[in-house]
Scaffold this motif. Structure first.
Motif, short mmCIF file in Angstrom:
data_model
loop_
_atom_site.label_atom_id
_atom_site.label_comp_id
_atom_site.label_asym_id
_atom_site.label_seq_id
_atom_site.Cartn_x
_atom_site.Cartn_y
_atom_site.Cartn_z
N VAL B 184 1.26 2.14 -1.18
CA VAL B 184 1.00 2.40 0.25
C VAL B 184 -0.04 1.39 0.76
CG1 VAL B 184 0.05 4.06 1.88
CG2 VAL B 184 1.57 4.83 0.07
N GLY B 185 0.19 0.86 1.95
CA GLY B 185 -0.76 -0.08 2.54
C GLY B 185 -0.15 -1.44 2.75
N LEU B 186 -0.97 -2.39 3.22
CA LEU B 186 -0.46 -3.74 3.44
C LEU B 186 -0.16 -4.40 2.11
CD1 LEU B 186 -2.85 -5.09 6.23
CD2 LEU B 186 -0.59 -4.07 6.48
N ASP B 187 1.02 -5.00 2.00
CA ASP B 187 1.36 -5.73 0.78
C ASP B 187 0.42 -6.94 0.67
OD1 ASP B 187 2.58 -7.04 -1.32
OD2 ASP B 187 3.98 -8.07 0.02
N PRO B 193 3.17 -4.13 6.15
CA PRO B 193 2.75 -2.76 5.87
C PRO B 193 3.86 -1.99 5.14
CG PRO B 193 3.15 -3.05 8.23
CD PRO B 193 3.35 -4.38 7.59
N ARG B 194 3.47 -1.31 4.07
CA ARG B 194 4.46 -0.52 3.32
C ARG B 194 4.07 0.96 3.33
NH1 ARG B 194 5.38 -3.79 -2.27
NH2 ARG B 194 3.13 -3.55 -2.40
N PHE B 195 5.00 1.80 3.67
CA PHE B 195 4.82 3.27 3.62
C PHE B 195 3.56 3.72 4.36
CE2 PHE B 195 6.65 1.74 -0.39
CZ PHE B 195 7.94 2.21 -0.22
N THR B 196 3.24 3.08 5.47
CA THR B 196 2.02 3.46 6.19
C THR B 196 2.31 4.44 7.32
OG1 THR B 196 2.29 1.56 7.62
CG2 THR B 196 0.82 1.30 5.75
N PHE B 197 3.60 4.70 7.60
CA PHE B 197 3.99 5.58 8.71
C PHE B 197 3.31 5.16 10.00
CE2 PHE B 197 3.91 7.95 4.73
CZ PHE B 197 5.25 8.26 4.62
N TYR B 203 -3.46 1.43 6.38
CA TYR B 203 -3.24 0.00 6.15
C TYR B 203 -3.98 -0.52 4.93
CZ TYR B 203 -0.53 -1.10 10.30
OH TYR B 203 0.48 -1.20 11.22
N ASP B 204 -5.16 0.02 4.69
CA ASP B 204 -5.90 -0.42 3.51
C ASP B 204 -5.43 0.28 2.25
OD1 ASP B 204 -7.46 -2.19 4.82
OD2 ASP B 204 -9.09 -0.79 5.21
N GLY B 205 -4.41 1.07 2.35
CA GLY B 205 -3.94 1.81 1.20
C GLY B 205 -4.73 3.08 1.02
N GLU B 446 -1.52 -2.15 -8.24
CA GLU B 446 -1.60 -3.41 -7.53
C GLU B 446 -1.63 -4.59 -8.49
OE1 GLU B 446 -4.53 -3.54 -4.38
OE2 GLU B 446 -4.57 -5.73 -4.53
N ALA B 447 -2.45 -4.48 -9.55
CA ALA B 447 -2.53 -5.57 -10.53
C ALA B 447 -1.20 -5.74 -11.25
CB ALA B 447 -3.64 -5.29 -11.53
N MET B 448 -0.52 -4.63 -11.50
CA MET B 448 0.76 -4.70 -12.20
C MET B 448 1.79 -5.44 -11.35
SD MET B 448 2.69 -1.45 -13.79
CE MET B 448 4.02 -1.62 -14.97
N GLU B 449 1.85 -5.08 -10.07
CA GLU B 449 2.79 -5.75 -9.18
C GLU B 449 2.43 -7.23 -9.04
OE1 GLU B 449 3.03 -4.16 -5.21
OE2 GLU B 449 4.77 -5.40 -4.72
N PHE B 450 1.13 -7.50 -8.90
CA PHE B 450 0.67 -8.88 -8.75
C PHE B 450 1.11 -9.72 -9.95
CE2 PHE B 450 -2.66 -11.96 -9.89
CZ PHE B 450 -2.62 -12.80 -8.78
N ASN B 451 0.90 -9.18 -11.16
CA ASN B 451 1.25 -9.95 -12.36
C ASN B 451 2.75 -10.12 -12.49
OD1 ASN B 451 -1.14 -10.80 -14.00
ND2 ASN B 451 -1.66 -8.65 -13.68
#
Lengths: 142, 498
Positions: B184-187, B193-197, B203-205, B446-451
């Motif tokens: 959730v939050g800005l990618d 923005p993801r899943f921020t409704f 926005y900051d998650g 977040e780190a997992m997606e980043f990597n």
């Protein structure tokens, strides 16, 4: 039964989550884009949720009506506290919330009131002037 | 020699007055939190994070405070285990088995002495282990690339709680829930923005701290309300110290052995201190229970789990500091604080943040000394505080959570969010879905997606890159083996009704 309901609910959320994620645009020079990771997560999220539906554990001991009422009362106090904190101010809101919570936890009225007064004044003194965390004074600021 | 120099430097940091005071305060609060049934180590640490944060403590000071609390809870848990037969926290469950029978036969003082010394031995040996092994692991991990880190995160999710957790499907589900909430939050890569409704609050998650305090502290309060109103513990007498010295001497071997067992259990991503004390007790019973004295008040049965859980607490700090992958629930919460303070634990920490790492390690040696004093000669303070009524204690815990979360952002939205996470955490707990993997997913997502994204941009979208390194593949094999063990154990438990 609880496991089954929770499993179905989470599986449905996983489905919606995956579909919504699919709508995110791909970035430039980023082969994966913002959509891929949520979609990768959605699959096991849904699958493990379905495991709960197929193989639920024994039913947990949900609280009885009386306990549930206490929990709902306490939650109501917490929500009202968050709602009124800035208008009433920390000392007053804390006094009210603590008094009601102490009462809910089985203290007599006298003890509850004393706890409320003590914590309302004591915590404000500890956090605001001593530790330097600014807390709203609300009605008391005049 | 390098390590010795670094440690020397660390003592210089730890002996600064503010750090000393925080260590002492943390040790006291930790012992108290540990001793009080109903407030566990994760809660104690979670509640103090927002306070540490809003008091603008430096990362070093904040970490010293939280680690001292963590070590303290490991000491404190035994007090109510022994005196009341109610474990003060989860890692102290095994201590009731021989601790309470000792207390019933008038040897409470001796049981407290044995467990206090065992806690000191376990805690200190684990800190020695941390001093020696963490720098080595950090040097090895410097060669980790995105593929290796991705594999490491998979390992952490697959194994956390998996070995002791009741239902592996629920543990894995919990991790996925955490990962999903974490998106959730800005990618961070594209700013979408993801899943921020469409709510700017999101926005900051989801703020880690808000989620953690809600999940643990508020849900604990809801669980607590299930107890009948007005219950509080009776005042208990400790009795005389007769025979304590002999008991300590007799169980000294058990302390040394099980410090090693606990430390290893702590280093592995898993259930941390609870697993440490469990394995230590089982191990000690297997080798020492010749005359069937275990479970009837054998001091070695008190020494083993206490050395084990304290050593595991130290062990759990090793992967947290060197790899950024926590080895227990409490270290997961500490990791949340470090991330929020913009410190990314990992191999570079030892080079770039020497003050933090070595200051912490030195502070832990000091904390153990403070703790053994608080928990042996001064243990009477805590037995008296145990008799405090819960209608006084619980509101303090709840209000501390509110003050802490409110003072981070001064936003009532965060308070509602915290209450919401509290209810969510309560439901998950009722369904026996462990909360630790949720937090881990939230933290590492977040780190997992980043990597993952970095790995695929290095390889131009070729997925086989993820399995092209021997280190990563070794980690995947280890993951598979540990998962298989967890599933096999869960199936066996299902077949043997208890």
């Amino acid at each position: 039964m609880s496991d089954r309901i929770a499993g179905l609910l989470i599986a449905a959320i996983a489905l919606v989550y995956g579909i919504v994620a699919g709508g995110y645009e791909q970035g430039f020079g980023d082969p994966l884009g913002p959509a891929a990771f949520p979609r990768i997560v959605a699959v096991p999220l849904g699958l493990f949720a379905l495991v709960l539906v197929v193989r639920p554990d024994a039913e947990p001991a949900w609280p009885r009506a009386r306990v549930l009422l206490r929990q709902l009362n306490a939650l109501l106090v917490l929500v009202l506290y968050a709602l009124l904190l800035e208008d009433l101010g920390f000392p007053l809101a804390t006094f009210l919330a603590v008094t009601l919570l102490a009462r809910e936890l089985g203290a007599r009225w006298r003890a509850s009131l004393l706890t409320g007064i003590g914590l309302g004044a004591g915590l404000w003194t500890l956090f605001d002037p001593i530790l330097g965390l600014p807390l709203p004074l609300g009605l008391l600021a005049w | 020699m390098d390590t010795l120099n670094a440690l020397f430097y660390g003592f210089g940091v730890a002996l600064q007055p503010l750090h000393l005071a925080l260590g002492f305060f943390g040790a006291f609060i930790g012992t108290l939190v540990g001793a009080l049934p109903g407030i566990g180590p994760v809660n104690g640490v979670a509640i103090l994070i927002p306070l540490a944060f809003s008091l603008q403590l430096s990362p070093t000071a904040a970490l010293i405070l939280l680690s001292s609390v963590y070590y303290g809870t490991m000491y404190g848990g035994r007090i109510s285990s022994i005196l009341l037969n109610i474990p003060g926290d989860e890692p102290a469950v095994m201590t009731t088995l021989d601790g309470y029978p000792m207390a019933r036969s008038g040897r409470a003082a001796s049981a407290l002495a044995v467990s206090g010394v065992a806690s000191f031995v376990g805690g200190t040996l684990a800190t020695v282990g941390l001093t020696l092994f963490a720098p080595i692991l950090a040097r090895a991990a410097i060669h980790f690339g995105p593929a290796e880190y991705f594999a490491l995160y998979v390992l952490a999710f697959a194994t956390i709680g998996g070995i002791t957790g009741a239902n592996p499907a629920k543990t894995l589900l919990a991790a996925m829930i955490g990962l999903a909430i974490g998106t959730v939050g800005l990618d961070p890569a594209t700013g979408i923005p993801r899943f921020t409704f469409d709510s700017y609050h999101l926005y900051d998650g989801v703020d880690f701290i808000v989620a953690i305090v809600g999940l643990f502290a508020i849900s604990e309060f809801l669980i607590f309300l299930e107890r009948p109103a007005g219950t509080h513990q009776p005042r208990v007498e400790i009795g005389s110290m007769r025979g304590a010295y002999r008991d300590v001497r007799r169980s000294f071997g058990a302390m040394l052995r099980n410090s090693v067992v606990g430390f290893i259990a702590g280093v592995l991503p898993g259930a941390g201190a609870s697993l440490g004390s469990f394995l230590a007790y089982v191990f000690e019973r297997r080798i020492s229970n010749r005359n069937d004295t275990f479970g009837k008040g054998d001091p070695r049965g008190v020494a083993a789990p206490e050395a084990g859980n304290n050593a595991a607490a130290g062990g759990a700090l090793v992967p947290m500091l060197t790899l950024g992958v926590p080895g227990s629930g409490t270290t997961a919460v500490m990791l949340a604080m470090l991330i929020t303070l913009n410190i990314t634990p990992g191999p570079l920490l030892f080079e770039k943040q020497a003050e933090l790492v070595w200051g912490l390690i030195a502070a832990l040696y000091l904390a153990n000394v403070v703790l053994v004093i608080l928990n042996l000669p001064l243990v009477g303070i805590f037995t008296r505080l145990l008799a405090l009524p819960y209608w006084l204690l619980m509101p303090i815990v709840v209000m501390a959570s509110f003050v802490g979360v409110y003072s981070i952002s001064h936003s009532p939205f965060d308070l509602y969010m915290m209450i919401g996470f509290g209810v969510f955490g309560y439901v998950l707990r009722k369904l026996e879905i462990s909360l630790v993997p949720v937090v881990l997913g939230l933290l590492l997502g977040e780190a997992m997606e980043f990597n993952l994204r970095r790995a695929l941009s290095i390889s131009n979208g070729d997925w086989t890159y993820l399995v092209s390194s021997p280190i990563a593949n070794t980690i995947y094999v280890a993951t598979a083996v540990l998962l298989a063990i967890a599933v096999a154990m869960a199936l066996r438990r299902e077949r043997t009704p208890h």
